[in-house]
Design a protein around this motif. Structure first.
Motif, PDB file in Angstrom:
ATOM      1  N   GLU A  19       4.787 -12.469  -7.460  1.00  0.00           N
ATOM      2  CA  GLU A  19       3.753 -11.791  -8.261  1.00  0.00           C
ATOM      3  C   GLU A  19       3.100 -10.695  -7.417  1.00  0.00           C
ATOM      4  N   SER A  20       2.593 -11.095  -6.257  1.00  0.00           N
ATOM      5  CA  SER A  20       1.908 -10.146  -5.372  1.00  0.00           C
ATOM      6  C   SER A  20       1.971 -10.687  -3.942  1.00  0.00           C
ATOM      7  N   THR A  21       2.446  -9.892  -3.020  1.00  0.00           N
ATOM      8  CA  THR A  21       2.528 -10.360  -1.623  1.00  0.00           C
ATOM      9  C   THR A  21       1.124 -10.601  -1.067  1.00  0.00           C
ATOM     10  N   ASN A  22       0.116  -9.867  -1.557  1.00  0.00           N
ATOM     11  CA  ASN A  22      -1.260 -10.122  -1.097  1.00  0.00           C
ATOM     12  C   ASN A  22      -1.716 -11.512  -1.521  1.00  0.00           C
ATOM     13  N   HIS A  23      -1.373 -11.842  -2.734  1.00  0.00           N
ATOM     14  CA  HIS A  23      -1.700 -13.147  -3.271  1.00  0.00           C
ATOM     15  C   HIS A  23      -1.077 -14.225  -2.382  1.00  0.00           C
ATOM     16  N   ARG A  37       0.789  14.110  -3.417  1.00  0.00           N
ATOM     17  CA  ARG A  37       0.955  12.948  -4.306  1.00  0.00           C
ATOM     18  C   ARG A  37       0.965  11.669  -3.490  1.00  0.00           C
ATOM     19  N   LYS A  38       0.569  10.590  -4.141  1.00  0.00           N
ATOM     20  CA  LYS A  38       0.421   9.331  -3.399  1.00  0.00           C
ATOM     21  C   LYS A  38       1.785   8.695  -3.120  1.00  0.00           C
ATOM     22  N   VAL A  39       2.056   8.465  -1.853  1.00  0.00           N
ATOM     23  CA  VAL A  39       3.330   7.853  -1.456  1.00  0.00           C
ATOM     24  C   VAL A  39       3.110   6.422  -0.959  1.00  0.00           C
ATOM     25  N   ALA A  40       1.889   6.086  -0.581  1.00  0.00           N
ATOM     26  CA  ALA A  40       1.609   4.725  -0.103  1.00  0.00           C
ATOM     27  C   ALA A  40       0.137   4.399  -0.326  1.00  0.00           C
ATOM     28  N   GLY A  41      -0.143   3.102  -0.436  1.00  0.00           N
ATOM     29  CA  GLY A  41      -1.528   2.657  -0.615  1.00  0.00           C
ATOM     30  C   GLY A  41      -1.765   1.348   0.118  1.00  0.00           C
ATOM     31  N   ILE A  42      -3.023   1.074   0.364  1.00  0.00           N
ATOM     32  CA  ILE A  42      -3.400  -0.107   1.152  1.00  0.00           C
ATOM     33  C   ILE A  42      -4.463  -0.895   0.393  1.00  0.00           C
ATOM     34  N   THR A  75      -2.956  -1.475 -11.126  1.00  0.00           N
ATOM     35  CA  THR A  75      -1.638  -2.092 -10.965  1.00  0.00           C
ATOM     36  C   THR A  75      -0.845  -1.279  -9.968  1.00  0.00           C
ATOM     37  N   TRP A  76      -0.042  -1.968  -9.132  1.00  0.00           N
ATOM     38  CA  TRP A  76       0.846  -1.239  -8.213  1.00  0.00           C
ATOM     39  C   TRP A  76       2.270  -1.456  -8.716  1.00  0.00           C
ATOM     40  N   ILE A  77       2.887  -0.373  -9.203  1.00  0.00           N
ATOM     41  CA  ILE A  77       4.241  -0.453  -9.772  1.00  0.00           C
ATOM     42  C   ILE A  77       5.211  -0.897  -8.679  1.00  0.00           C
ATOM     43  N   ALA A 107      10.526  -7.156  -4.897  1.00  0.00           N
ATOM     44  CA  ALA A 107       9.876  -6.743  -6.146  1.00  0.00           C
ATOM     45  C   ALA A 107       8.616  -7.566  -6.359  1.00  0.00           C
ATOM     46  N   GLN A 108       7.646  -6.984  -7.058  1.00  0.00           N
ATOM     47  CA  GLN A 108       6.429  -7.719  -7.435  1.00  0.00           C
ATOM     48  C   GLN A 108       6.264  -7.625  -8.955  1.00  0.00           C
ATOM     49  N   THR A 109       5.862  -8.733  -9.557  1.00  0.00           N
ATOM     50  CA  THR A 109       5.646  -8.699 -11.006  1.00  0.00           C
ATOM     51  C   THR A 109       4.185  -8.385 -11.347  1.00  0.00           C
ATOM     52  N   GLY A 112       1.950  -6.571  -8.878  1.00  0.00           N
ATOM     53  CA  GLY A 112       1.450  -5.822  -7.714  1.00  0.00           C
ATOM     54  C   GLY A 112       0.051  -5.296  -7.998  1.00  0.00           C
ATOM     55  N   ARG A 113      -0.841  -5.492  -7.031  1.00  0.00           N
ATOM     56  CA  ARG A 113      -2.248  -5.122  -7.256  1.00  0.00           C
ATOM     57  C   ARG A 113      -2.652  -3.958  -6.392  1.00  0.00           C
ATOM     58  N   GLY A 114      -3.425  -3.037  -6.979  1.00  0.00           N
ATOM     59  CA  GLY A 114      -4.000  -1.930  -6.225  1.00  0.00           C
ATOM     60  C   GLY A 114      -5.502  -2.111  -6.128  1.00  0.00           C
ATOM     61  N   ARG A 115      -6.174  -1.141  -5.535  1.00  0.00           N
ATOM     62  CA  ARG A 115      -7.635  -1.186  -5.466  1.00  0.00           C
ATOM     63  C   ARG A 115      -8.208  -1.038  -6.863  1.00  0.00           C
ATOM     64  N   LEU A 116      -9.473  -1.449  -6.991  1.00  0.00           N
ATOM     65  CA  LEU A 116     -10.246  -1.268  -8.216  1.00  0.00           C
ATOM     66  C   LEU A 116      -9.495  -1.803  -9.439  1.00  0.00           C
ATOM     67  N   GLY A 125      -2.533  -5.405   2.730  1.00  0.00           N
ATOM     68  CA  GLY A 125      -1.405  -5.242   1.808  1.00  0.00           C
ATOM     69  C   GLY A 125      -1.020  -3.776   1.746  1.00  0.00           C
ATOM     70  N   ILE A 126       0.245  -3.508   1.941  1.00  0.00           N
ATOM     71  CA  ILE A 126       0.690  -2.109   1.998  1.00  0.00           C
ATOM     72  C   ILE A 126       1.883  -1.910   1.062  1.00  0.00           C
ATOM     73  N   GLY A 127       1.768  -0.896   0.230  1.00  0.00           N
ATOM     74  CA  GLY A 127       2.889  -0.520  -0.642  1.00  0.00           C
ATOM     75  C   GLY A 127       3.339   0.874  -0.265  1.00  0.00           C
ATOM     76  N   PRO A 177     -10.323   6.241   0.562  1.00  0.00           N
ATOM     77  CA  PRO A 177     -10.288   5.412   1.761  1.00  0.00           C
ATOM     78  C   PRO A 177      -8.887   4.978   2.180  1.00  0.00           C
ATOM     79  N   ASN A 178      -7.937   4.975   1.211  1.00  0.00           N
ATOM     80  CA  ASN A 178      -6.712   4.250   1.547  1.00  0.00           C
ATOM     81  C   ASN A 178      -5.444   4.894   1.016  1.00  0.00           C
ATOM     82  N   ASP A 179      -5.501   6.166   0.655  1.00  0.00           N
ATOM     83  CA  ASP A 179      -4.314   6.805   0.079  1.00  0.00           C
ATOM     84  C   ASP A 179      -3.543   7.563   1.139  1.00  0.00           C
TER      85      ASP A 179
END
Ligand code: BTN
Length: 263
Positions: free
Chosen positions: A28-32, A123-128, A63-65, A52-54, A56-60, A145-147, A115-117
Motif C-alpha cells: 500500500e505504502s512503504t511509509n506505512h 517539473r516535479k521528479v521526486a518528493g519526500i 496521492t503519490w502515483i 509498486a504502491q497501491t 502511495g502517500r504524498g504531503r498534505l 519516504g522518498i518517491g 519544503p520537499n520538492d
C-alpha cells in the motif's frame, strides 16, 4: 539491471542505510510499512522498498502515483538522538541527498523547492514525505519516504499531473537502473545524515540554498486560508523558509506549499 530483492541487496551491500532491507513487489505504502516496523523496534537504517504502491502517500494528504516497473518508492527508518523541535531539517537533508543523487546522473540542473520538492526542468521528479513519532520531547523515530519518478513515460501521468510532474526518462531520454540510483541515494543520505548529526543544519542549508531557484525570487505561500506573497531571503536554523512579504514583514514559513511567481 533487475529491480528485485537480490539485486538490491547486492548493490546496497556494506551500506549503513538499507540494512535490513525489505523488498516488496507491491504494497500500500512503504511509509506505512516502515512506520509499523519502527513501531515494532526496527533499527536505524531499516529500509522498505517497493516496485509498486497501491496507496502511495504524498504531503498534505495527496496521492503519490506509484505504478509498477518504473519508479523508486523507498522509506528509511532513522533514530536520531535529538529533540522533536530539531527534526524539521531532516526533510531538507533528504532533499539535498536526493538532489545530489539525481544531479550525478542528469545532464540538466536539478532544483529544490521548499519544503520537499525536487524539480527537473521546472517539473516535479521526486518528493519526500517525512513522518515522525516522538516520546516526550525527544524523537523516537523518523521515517523518510522518498518517491523518485525514474523511467515513467509521459503517457503514464494522467492530467493534470502530466503538466506538473516528470521523470528522469522523460527529460533525459535514458532508461536508468533503479538499483543503482537507490544505492547512491542511500549512500548520500547516509553521508548528509552524519553531517547533520555532527554539524547541524548549516552545511545542509548552504547546499540547499545553492540548489534552489527560490532565493531572491517572489513566491506565494499557501497554508490553509493563509496566503503570503513576498521575496525569499533565506532559510533559518529550523529549516523554515524566510521571506520578506510585500508588506515589508519578515515571515518564517513552516508549513504549506510555495509557488514561484513570475517577476
Ligand atoms: C510529496 O512530494 O508530497 C511526497 C511524496 C512522497 C512519496 C513517497 S513514495 C515512498 C513513500 N511511501 C509513500 O506512501 N510515500 C512516500
Amino acid at each position: 539491471m533487475d529491480f528485485n530483492e537480490h539485486s538490491l541487496k547486492a548493490t546496497l551491500a556494506g551500506n549503513k542505510l538499507g540494512e535490513p532491507l525489505y523488498y516488496l513487489p507491491v504494497t500500500e505504502s512503504t511509509n506505512h510499512d516502515a512506520l509499523r516496523l519502527a513501531e515494532n523496534g526496527a533499527a536505524e537504517g531499516a529500509m522498505v522498498i517497493a516496485d509498486a504502491q497501491t496507496g502511495g502517500r504524498g504531503r498534505l494528504k495527496r496521492t503519490w502515483i506509484s505504478p509498477a516497473g518504473s519508479n523508486i518508492y523507498v522509506s528509511l527508518v532513522l533514530r536520531p538522538d535529538i529533540e522533536a523541535v530539531c527534526a524539521a531539517p531532516l526533510t531538507i537533508m533528504a532533499g539535498v541527498a536526493v538532489a545530489e543523487t539525481l544531479s550525478s546522473i542528469c545532464q540538466q540542473r536539478i532544483q529544490l523547492k521548499w519544503p520537499n520538492d525536487v524539480l527537473l526542468n521546472q517539473r516535479k521528479v521526486a518528493g519526500i514525505l517525512t513522518e515522525m513519532k516522538t516520546m516526550g520531547r525527544k524523537v523516537q523515530f523518523v521515517v523518510l519516504g522518498i518517491g523518485i519518478n525514474v523511467n515513467m513515460s509521459r503517457e503514464a501521468f494522467e492530467p493534470p499531473l502530466d503538466q506538473i510532474a516528470t521523470s528522469l526518462f522523460i527529460e533525459e531520454g535514458v532508461t536508468y537502473s533503479r538499483c543503482e540510483i537507490t544505492a547512491n541515494l542511500c549512500r548520500n543520505i547516509g553521508e548528509w545524515y552524519d553531517t547533520f548529526l555532527r554539524e547541524g543544519i548549516n552545511p545542509i542549508r548552504e547546499r540547499w540554498l545553492s540548489q534552489t531557484q527560490l532565493l531572491d525570487k517572489t513566491i506565494e505561500t499557501i497554508w490553509g486560508d493563509d496566503r503570503y506573497r513576498g521575496r525569499v531571503t533565506g532559510m533559518d536554523e529550523t529549516g523554515a523558509l524566510v521571506m520578506l512579504t510585500d508588506e515589508g514583514e519578515e515571515r518564517r514559513i513552516i508549513a504549506g506549499d510555495t509557488i514561484l511567481m513570475k517577476d
